[in-house]
Design a protein around this motif. Structure first.
Motif, PDB file in Angstrom:
ATOM      1  N   ALA A 140       0.794  -1.277   0.260  1.00 38.69           N
ATOM      2  CA  ALA A 140      -0.253  -0.193  -0.466  1.00 38.69           C
ATOM      3  C   ALA A 140       0.816   1.262   0.420  1.00 38.69           C
ATOM      4  O   ALA A 140       0.634   2.442  -0.682  1.00 38.69           O
ATOM      5  N   ALA A 141       1.931   0.924   0.571  1.00 34.36           N
ATOM      6  CA  ALA A 141       3.188   2.168   0.458  1.00 34.36           C
ATOM      7  C   ALA A 141       3.760   2.279  -0.300  1.00 34.36           C
ATOM      8  O   ALA A 141       3.680   3.880  -0.394  1.00 34.36           O
ATOM      9  N   ALA A 142       3.836   1.669  -1.315  1.00 34.43           N
ATOM     10  CA  ALA A 142       4.549   1.655  -2.588  1.00 34.43           C
ATOM     11  C   ALA A 142       3.498   1.973  -3.850  1.00 34.43           C
ATOM     12  O   ALA A 142       4.295   3.450  -4.854  1.00 34.43           O
ATOM     13  N   GLU A 143       2.719   2.122  -3.154  1.00 29.56           N
ATOM     14  CA  GLU A 143       1.058   1.829  -4.489  1.00 29.56           C
ATOM     15  C   GLU A 143       0.784   3.822  -4.555  1.00 29.56           C
ATOM     16  O   GLU A 143       1.007   4.819  -5.057  1.00 29.56           O
ATOM     17  N   LYS A 144       0.918   4.153  -3.413  1.00 33.62           N
ATOM     18  CA  LYS A 144      -0.114   5.309  -2.232  1.00 33.62           C
ATOM     19  C   LYS A 144       1.707   6.642  -3.026  1.00 33.62           C
ATOM     20  O   LYS A 144       1.669   7.516  -3.624  1.00 33.62           O
ATOM     21  N   LEU A 145       2.649   6.127  -3.473  1.00 32.87           N
ATOM     22  CA  LEU A 145       4.074   6.761  -2.557  1.00 32.87           C
ATOM     23  C   LEU A 145       3.957   7.132  -4.501  1.00 32.87           C
ATOM     24  O   LEU A 145       4.261   8.267  -5.071  1.00 32.87           O
ATOM     25  N   ILE A 146       3.617   5.793  -5.906  1.00 34.23           N
ATOM     26  CA  ILE A 146       4.011   6.354  -7.051  1.00 34.23           C
ATOM     27  C   ILE A 146       2.770   7.028  -7.724  1.00 34.23           C
ATOM     28  O   ILE A 146       2.498   7.137  -8.329  1.00 34.23           O
ATOM     29  N   ASN A 147       1.535   6.538  -7.216  1.00 29.62           N
ATOM     30  CA  ASN A 147       0.266   7.051  -8.114  1.00 29.62           C
ATOM     31  C   ASN A 147      -0.192   7.994  -7.309  1.00 29.62           C
ATOM     32  O   ASN A 147      -1.026   8.833  -7.539  1.00 29.62           O
ATOM     33  N   GLN A 148      -0.266   8.524  -5.963  1.00 25.14           N
ATOM     34  CA  GLN A 148      -0.547   9.611  -5.307  1.00 25.14           C
ATOM     35  C   GLN A 148       0.523  10.500  -5.487  1.00 25.14           C
ATOM     36  O   GLN A 148       0.499  11.647  -5.556  1.00 25.14           O
ATOM     37  N   ASP A 149       1.205  10.245  -4.289  1.00 24.66           N
ATOM     38  CA  ASP A 149       2.470  11.300  -4.556  1.00 24.66           C
ATOM     39  C   ASP A 149       3.788  11.234  -5.788  1.00 24.66           C
ATOM     40  O   ASP A 149       4.582  12.828  -5.593  1.00 24.66           O
ATOM     41  N   ARG A 150       3.412  10.532  -6.622  1.00 20.04           N
ATOM     42  CA  ARG A 150       4.473  11.044  -8.104  1.00 20.04           C
ATOM     43  C   ARG A 150       5.786  10.470  -7.781  1.00 20.04           C
ATOM     44  O   ARG A 150       6.104  11.913  -8.588  1.00 20.04           O
TER      45      ARG A 150
END
Length: 420
Positions: free
Chosen positions: A108-118
């Protein structure tokens, strides 16, 4: 600096003084464990180049995550002083996320950083299982991922072109110096293997079995255990009956301390007890195991008295700032930040493809030794490790092998419990 046969011109000058580190710390930043605000933007123009960092900041592995976060920030502050944390007017921004020592949280952390934080690039990764899910997510999204610690062999054996491992050896290769010591000094006939049933434990045990078989060493006991067990006495009592010359054990810190204390309680006396890195090199191991830690050996990737420039200065600066001694996990994080910022500066932008190419071309000396990402023996983008055999002697963890790197003489065989 001791030569190891590869002389490179570093992209970043890695000379470190404790005064510079201590003077520079406190300004760089990242988010808190909940992924909140990241510092280091004020007063600087341009959209930030975002670096996502995933570590266990809570949960069972939080002590490692804290050490690695602290070490990364120390390196970042030093580089900030050198003007390396702004690229083309764009500040580098660190965003920390907590994997809570859980695989689903790591994903979830990886997906958040990639998709939300860019983010442009990912780093971190402590436990191998968590590191593996971060790596697969990064690869699927074509975002470079620089691993700090996760060491299971298969992470860099899947042909993932966006995944790089520099400061962590594959688990089965942690033991190079140990095998040299066993070949030249101990020459055991029999061995036992005990290991936690995690990716790291399983990979390490597999590597040990293969190397033992090559040497004709008979493995008389081979058993995994549930991480976090409270009573190892039944396992150790059965192990004692086999009377192996040596024991190879893979455990995190609390299990490691409990195992050696309960070895004393059952009066089990192998000629040498060797940890496979991880918990057996931590200061907390000695604190929790007490005198039972004495003469325990371990494989290791780093200790502060290695020859690499800046190693002792990092250790001293960390201890002064945080009141604790870092081990190789902290050194991995410190060196990884150096490698990452070097690559970002050479990439000259936040473009993931340019960063991937810059990482691929890395040739850099760090406090962990030389770092270069190569394809070898089925691994992709994997640095070739330098390893050591260390031993707890009194209150100190000393390098005892190889001879040219030794800080103290080894003790072998270890004295029996009733003779100490």
């Amino acid at each position: 600096m001791r030569s190891i046969g590869r002389r490179w011109t570093a992209g970043i000058v890695l000379t470190l003084t404790a005064a510079l580190v201590l003077g520079g710390c406190g300004g760089a930043g990242g988010s808190t464990a909940d992924g909140g605000k990241a510092a280091n933007q004020a007063g600087q123009g341009g959209e930030p180049i975002k670096v996502g960092i995933i570590l266990p900041l809570t949960g069972s592995e939080a002590m490692f995550g804290e050490m690695e976060k602290n070490s990364m920030l120390m390196a970042f502050d030093e580089l900030k002083e050198k003007g390396k944390t702004t690229i083309g007017g764009r500040p580098i921004q660190l965003i920390f996320e907590d994997d809570q020592s859980k695989q689903d949280s790591a994903k979830a952390a990886a997906e958040k950083l990639i998709n939300q934080d860019r983010v442009s690039v990912l780093t971190g990764g402590y436990a191998s299982a968590n590191t593996n899910v971060i790596a697969s997510t990064a690869q699927a999204n074509r975002i470079p991922f620089l691993i700090v610690t996760g060491s299971a062999d298969d992470i860099t054996r899947q042909g993932w072109e966006y995944v790089f491992r520099g400061t962590a050896a594959p688990a089965s290769h942690y033991t190079g110096a140990m095998w040299d010591f066993l070949d030249q000094v101990a020459r055991p006939k029999t061995a036992a293997v005990i290991y936690e049933n995690t990716d790291f434990g399983t990979s390490s045990a597999k590597g040990f079995r293969e190397k033992a078989k090559e040497r004709g060493i008979e493995i008389v006991f081979d058993q995994s255990y549930e991480k976090g067990a409270l009573d190892f006495k039944p396992l150790l009592s059965n192990l004692k009956k086999q009377n192996p010359d040596i024991v190879f054990a893979v455990s995190y810190v609390m299990d490691a301390a409990l195992i050696v204390k309960q070895m004393r309680e059952v009066d089990f006396n192998p000629k040498l007890f060797i940890g496979g890195g991880a918990g057996y090199t931590m200061p907390e191991f000695k604190e929790n195991a007490g005198s039972a830690a004495n003469f325990v050996a371990s494989t290791s990737l780093w200790v502060p008295n290695v020859a690499w420039e800046g190693a002792r200065a990092y250790f001293d600066a960390y201890k002064e700032k945080y009141g604790k001694e870092p081990d190789y996990h902290g050194a991995q994080a410190y060196a990884s930040m150096m490698v990452l910022i070097d690559a970002l500066n050479r990439a000259g932008s936040g473009d993931p493809e340019a960063i991937k190419q810059a990482l691929k071309e890395t040739k850099l000396y760090t406090i962990m030794g030389p770092i270069a990402f190569e394809d070898w023996d089925g691994y992709t983008n994997q640095n070739k490790p330098t390893t050591y055999l260390v031993q707890w002697l009194g209150d100190s963890l000393e390098v005892v092998w190889p001879k040219e790197a030794a800080s103290a003489d080894y003790v072998y065989p270890a004295p029996a419990w009733n003779a100490r």
